[in-house]
Design a protein around this motif. Structure first.
Motif, mmCIF file in Angstrom:
data_model
loop_
_atom_site.group_PDB
_atom_site.id
_atom_site.type_symbol
_atom_site.label_atom_id
_atom_site.label_comp_id
_atom_site.label_asym_id
_atom_site.label_seq_id
_atom_site.Cartn_x
_atom_site.Cartn_y
_atom_site.Cartn_z
ATOM 1 N N GLY A 153 -62.315 66.911 20.521
ATOM 2 C CA GLY A 153 -61.301 67.942 20.669
ATOM 3 C C GLY A 153 -61.446 69.076 19.663
ATOM 4 O O GLY A 153 -61.154 70.226 19.974
ATOM 5 N N ARG A 154 -61.957 68.772 18.490
ATOM 6 C CA ARG A 154 -62.035 69.827 17.470
ATOM 7 C C ARG A 154 -63.041 70.919 17.822
ATOM 8 O O ARG A 154 -63.019 71.990 17.239
ATOM 9 N N HIS A 155 -63.920 70.622 18.791
ATOM 10 C CA HIS A 155 -64.909 71.619 19.187
ATOM 11 C C HIS A 155 -64.545 72.368 20.456
ATOM 12 O O HIS A 155 -65.274 73.257 20.882
ATOM 13 N N LEU A 156 -63.445 71.995 21.067
ATOM 14 C CA LEU A 156 -63.066 72.573 22.359
ATOM 15 C C LEU A 156 -61.989 73.639 22.188
ATOM 16 O O LEU A 156 -60.995 73.416 21.503
ATOM 17 N N ALA A 180 -50.543 76.030 20.590
ATOM 18 C CA ALA A 180 -50.283 75.989 19.151
ATOM 19 C C ALA A 180 -48.797 76.146 18.848
ATOM 20 O O ALA A 180 -48.028 76.663 19.658
ATOM 21 N N TYR A 222 -48.715 70.349 16.724
ATOM 22 C CA TYR A 222 -49.675 71.236 16.046
ATOM 23 C C TYR A 222 -49.119 71.619 14.673
ATOM 24 O O TYR A 222 -47.992 72.103 14.586
ATOM 25 N N LEU A 270 -72.853 71.941 20.576
ATOM 26 C CA LEU A 270 -73.206 70.856 19.656
ATOM 27 C C LEU A 270 -73.595 69.641 20.481
ATOM 28 O O LEU A 270 -72.882 69.282 21.420
ATOM 29 N N TRP A 320 -67.029 79.965 23.496
ATOM 30 C CA TRP A 320 -66.133 80.584 22.510
ATOM 31 C C TRP A 320 -66.889 80.977 21.246
ATOM 32 O O TRP A 320 -66.435 81.848 20.492
ATOM 33 N N ARG A 321 -68.075 80.361 21.020
ATOM 34 C CA ARG A 321 -68.859 80.672 19.811
ATOM 35 C C ARG A 321 -69.771 81.885 20.019
ATOM 36 O O ARG A 321 -70.429 82.338 19.084
ATOM 37 N N LEU A 348 -55.427 75.688 13.978
ATOM 38 C CA LEU A 348 -56.564 76.393 14.582
ATOM 39 C C LEU A 348 -57.482 76.964 13.499
ATOM 40 O O LEU A 348 -57.039 77.701 12.619
ATOM 41 N N ALA A 393 -58.750 68.696 13.881
ATOM 42 C CA ALA A 393 -58.163 67.616 14.687
ATOM 43 C C ALA A 393 -57.115 66.821 13.914
ATOM 44 O O ALA A 393 -56.186 66.266 14.507
ATOM 45 N N ASP A 394 -57.240 66.764 12.607
ATOM 46 C CA ASP A 394 -56.245 66.026 11.828
ATOM 47 C C ASP A 394 -54.875 66.714 11.874
ATOM 48 O O ASP A 394 -53.852 66.100 11.575
ATOM 49 N N LEU A 418 -54.648 83.232 21.787
ATOM 50 C CA LEU A 418 -53.205 83.347 22.030
ATOM 51 C C LEU A 418 -52.701 84.775 21.784
ATOM 52 O O LEU A 418 -51.571 84.984 21.338
ATOM 53 N N THR A 477 -55.571 74.973 23.706
ATOM 54 C CA THR A 477 -54.410 75.772 23.298
ATOM 55 C C THR A 477 -54.468 77.070 24.081
ATOM 56 O O THR A 477 -55.407 77.844 23.952
ATOM 57 N N ILE A 494 -61.083 77.950 14.322
ATOM 58 C CA ILE A 494 -61.857 78.949 15.089
ATOM 59 C C ILE A 494 -63.025 79.495 14.257
ATOM 60 O O ILE A 494 -63.120 80.685 13.981
ATOM 61 N N ASP A 495 -63.896 78.586 13.869
ATOM 62 C CA ASP A 495 -65.080 78.957 13.090
ATOM 63 C C ASP A 495 -66.296 78.900 14.014
ATOM 64 O O ASP A 495 -66.815 77.827 14.327
ATOM 65 N N LYS A 496 -66.732 80.053 14.442
ATOM 66 C CA LYS A 496 -67.855 80.105 15.383
ATOM 67 C C LYS A 496 -69.126 79.504 14.790
ATOM 68 O O LYS A 496 -69.937 78.908 15.493
ATOM 69 N N LYS A 497 -69.301 79.678 13.485
ATOM 70 C CA LYS A 497 -70.534 79.245 12.834
ATOM 71 C C LYS A 497 -70.689 77.713 12.889
ATOM 72 O O LYS A 497 -71.719 77.205 13.331
ATOM 73 N N THR A 498 -69.648 76.990 12.500
ATOM 74 C CA THR A 498 -69.738 75.527 12.480
ATOM 75 C C THR A 498 -69.379 74.901 13.826
ATOM 76 O O THR A 498 -69.606 73.718 14.032
ATOM 77 N N GLY A 499 -68.787 75.704 14.719
ATOM 78 C CA GLY A 499 -68.359 75.141 15.999
ATOM 79 C C GLY A 499 -67.054 74.374 15.927
ATOM 80 O O GLY A 499 -66.688 73.652 16.853
ATOM 81 N N ILE A 500 -66.345 74.507 14.818
ATOM 82 C CA ILE A 500 -65.041 73.844 14.701
ATOM 83 C C ILE A 500 -63.964 74.804 15.204
ATOM 84 O O ILE A 500 -63.727 75.838 14.588
ATOM 85 N N PHE A 501 -63.327 74.444 16.314
ATOM 86 C CA PHE A 501 -62.262 75.295 16.845
ATOM 87 C C PHE A 501 -60.921 74.945 16.220
ATOM 88 O O PHE A 501 -60.153 75.815 15.852
ATOM 89 N N SER A 502 -60.677 73.639 16.125
ATOM 90 C CA SER A 502 -59.396 73.228 15.551
ATOM 91 C C SER A 502 -59.593 72.064 14.591
ATOM 92 O O SER A 502 -60.560 71.310 14.704
ATOM 93 N N SER A 543 -59.860 63.354 19.267
ATOM 94 C CA SER A 543 -59.896 64.272 18.124
ATOM 95 C C SER A 543 -61.313 64.638 17.706
ATOM 96 O O SER A 543 -61.582 65.761 17.322
#
Lengths: 451, 451
Positions: free
Chosen positions: B68-71, A208, A169, B297, B22-23, A174, A186-187, B33, B75, A176-184, B65
């Protein structure tokens, strides 16, 4: 500029380091499995502004029933669960757990230490040990303990994998954007894909990166293999040195080994173990020592000495001179350094068997000191100023009494001399120890390639 | 005589069981965490008088990935360290940790669970799992996941060794007599000397027998091998049943299997998972469900469904009918039961791909219910009274909101009906669940021989 200050660990062996310590009136032996007692000890150490609580470990129960019945140390909390619990009742003090690289899996170790580092806000240290007893191997399906050299090779690879897993990691992975649904991102979470001699671990980890980057890496080995491993990868060492000369030799040798690994002396803290008997006066300290000696049953003392030296003492009387003929330690697969320390004591002093076990019944080969608060502080200051130590891992003879004595009597003396902090200035164990936060090595490697 | 009452577990998947949970505005995703957040959840569950907090586990990080970015679930704190910490901020509630028998050593597991049982005063449960994913094997040097049948054989032996290690100490082994210097009664601490197919463990353990004798043994398997292992050795099961009929069949089958192991139905609690969407009114519950569906999504929903069913859905539109042609599950080495549940849903209902993933996005094959507090209570009561459950493992859609809803709205309704406790009457998890404290099997065996 501020005066250089000591680092201090509170090494808890419950209910005390001295063999008979649990029998002392100021030891709470009956609370050996009481969390409230552990909390009291941890909060006392934090009141004393210690850098860390340090928990040793062995992966075995009482081995010999005749001797085992007199020993308090074979029933105790497991270190990672205990330190997790203690993280909730302390705020600043570091929490160092001993975990063996010989009988664990890197994924579990990386994850648990990261978990406690998150629970505690960055206060974790890992005392990396290779384990030294056949009885430990027998609890893990192994007929014989792995050879000393192999254990150290495995330990080096184990640490590499663990650090690699922490680095799967990136620090800001992390989102953690609720609006876009992106938690992490991935890159910023990548597999490890490690393939080595001992381990094959894909990763990534499922937690993490620790707040400290890596928990502080601690070691204790003093054999040649142990010294090299420590110089390469440890940030603090807890060495067993019985005399100032040994400690200064060790200090100078270890600091000298760092350069070839591109490391600076400031990034490596040498904290020998010290076993203090503290009285309000010198006389009181002497009385305490005498009382503790009385608390060791002779048969226990003899068996303990026999175990640490590898010498069969069954044919001797307790007041006979110690027979200083040691078995060939090159064949010994356990803690090589401990035997060397015992040889040193035997060679320097003419001791009877009783005198010898009384000498080591508390310190077990570590430095042993005794006296009034100012006498104790004088001795610590001497080692600290004269190139033998950056600090100490303090081993109270019995708990809570021995810890209370150190915190209430010795710490104020050290503080008055400007040798120890009066308040925590940092929040993490790294900050207490003056160690920098490690960069993510995977990211570093990628950016080197891209440049 | 007091009315029979339900047992309830609070199954925490942080920050919620629903894929998009989570959203949700009432989810604290950014605190995934944060120990303070875990403390809040644990204390809420204890305020609700739940029997236990239940923590699931997987030994892998985010695999894919793109998905994974939405889950949020990849962590999280490691279960044993988290529950150790939570033991200090709760007083009565049980603490159940998932630990895999495929990727652990019995000595470590026995010791850690005993340690937390001592820390918590007897509140620990062990959810015994065999692990089901190749990605987990890859973190432990194994190219392929061990075969399903082998995993269950290993699990049975693993549990036998762990119980044996707990029994190496008799309950009254610690004497702690300062006067005589006897710390423990050596006759009451014996090695295990276990030699089996998978494990060879000498023992004894290095911690006294847990306050509960054994921590409560929990399982979740519903395959034939899983059912037999549970009937032989589990005390509570957390099964995935999607319908009342499935649950009743499971209940009756499992209770029926106990006799051949000499066990009584009262010593075996069946607690299916339940995923509740609770509104103050039915309308509010419907609105909550609709909002949650919006939070998934579509690409995540499709990938999730594909993963649970084993069907490649990449060639379909999201509003196409779900193609119900499942791969041959006899070749599947993972969670066999989950695939069967998916086949059942597919066979019973004509769903589009979107409708299918919305149906399982929260419950993942477990029982899903929705409504006002009295509607929720009606459904739970029906299963409880009609031979489908002894209690439930409650899976809140998002945290803390979904847990708060259950504790503040549903629990009082159950209490009013006399179906759930209004105060804890016991101190240990065994006492909450109405399970007796296991005798020491080693001592039993010895006394049988002596008679």
């Amino acid at each position: 500029m501020q005066q250089r200050q000591m680092n201090l660990g509170a090494f808890f062996l419950i209910p005390g380091h001295h063999l008979g310590g649990w029998r002392h009136p100021e030891a709470s032996a009956e609370k050996v499995l009481s969390f409230d007692f552990m909390k009291e000890l941890a909060q006392t150490a934090e009141r004393g502004k210690f850098d860390m609580i340090f928990i040793g470990d062995e992966l075995k129960g009482a081995g010999n029933s005749e001797i085992g019945r007199h020993l308090a140390r074979y029933t105790s909390f497991e270190p990672t669960t205990l330190l997790s619990a203690l993280s909730t009742v302390t705020e600043k003090i570091g929490l160092a757990a001993t975990l063996s690289t010989t009988f664990n899996e890197p994924f579990h170790v990386a994850r648990k230490l990261a978990s406690i580092d998150h629970l505690s806000g960055g206060r974790v240290g890992w005392n990396v040990v290779t384990s030294s007893m056949s009885a430990e191997a027998h609890n893990f399906g192994q007929g014989n303990l792995m050879l000393h050299e192999e254990r150290y090779l495995r330990a080096a690879e184990f640490m590499e994998v663990v650090k690699g897993l922490w680095d799967t990691y990136e620090d800001d992975a992390l989102v953690i954007d609720k609006k876009t649904g992106i938690f992490s991102d991935a890159d910023k979470i990548q597999p490890l894909d490690y393939q080595g001699k001992w381990f094959s671990v894909k990763g990534p980890l499922n937690i993490a990166r620790p707040p400290q980057g890596y928990p502080v890496m601690i070691q204790a080995g003093t054999s040649e293999a142990g010294r090299e491993l420590a110089a390469r990868s440890a940030e603090a060492v807890f060495a067993a040195c019985h005399t100032f000369e040994e400690a200064r030799e060790y200090y100078s040798d270890m600091k000298g080994r760092l350069a070839k690994y591109g490391r600076s002396p400031e990034e490596f803290k040498i904290m020998p173990g010290v076993y203090p008997i503290v009285g309000r006066t010198e006389e009181e300290a002497n009385e305490k020592e005498a009382l503790m000696n009385e608390l060791v049953l002779p048969k226990l003392g003899v068996a303990f000495l026999s175990g640490l030296t590898g010498i069969d003492l069954s044919g001797y009387s307790i007041d006979d001179p110690f027979p200083g003929i040691f078995p060939d330690s090159s064949n010994n697969n356990g803690i090589k350094s401990r035997i060397e320390v015992m040889k040193g004591i035997s060679g320097r002093e003419n001791l009877t068997i009783r005198q010898f076990y009384e000498k080591i019944a508390g310190a077990r080969g570590h430095w042993s000191i005794k006296g009034s608060p100012s006498q104790i502080a004088d001795q610590l200051e001497y080692w600290f100023r004269e190139g033998a130590a950056d600090g100490f891992n303090v081993m109270p003879p019995y708990l809570p009494g021995g810890l209370n004595d150190f915190v209430d009597l010795v710490i104020p003396e050290l503080q008055q001399r400007g040798l120890f902090r009066t308040e925590y200035t940092g929040r993490t164990l790294r900050e207490h120890l003056g160690l920098s936060r490690p960069e993510n090595q995977r990211v570093q490697a990628v950016s080197r390639v891209t440049e």
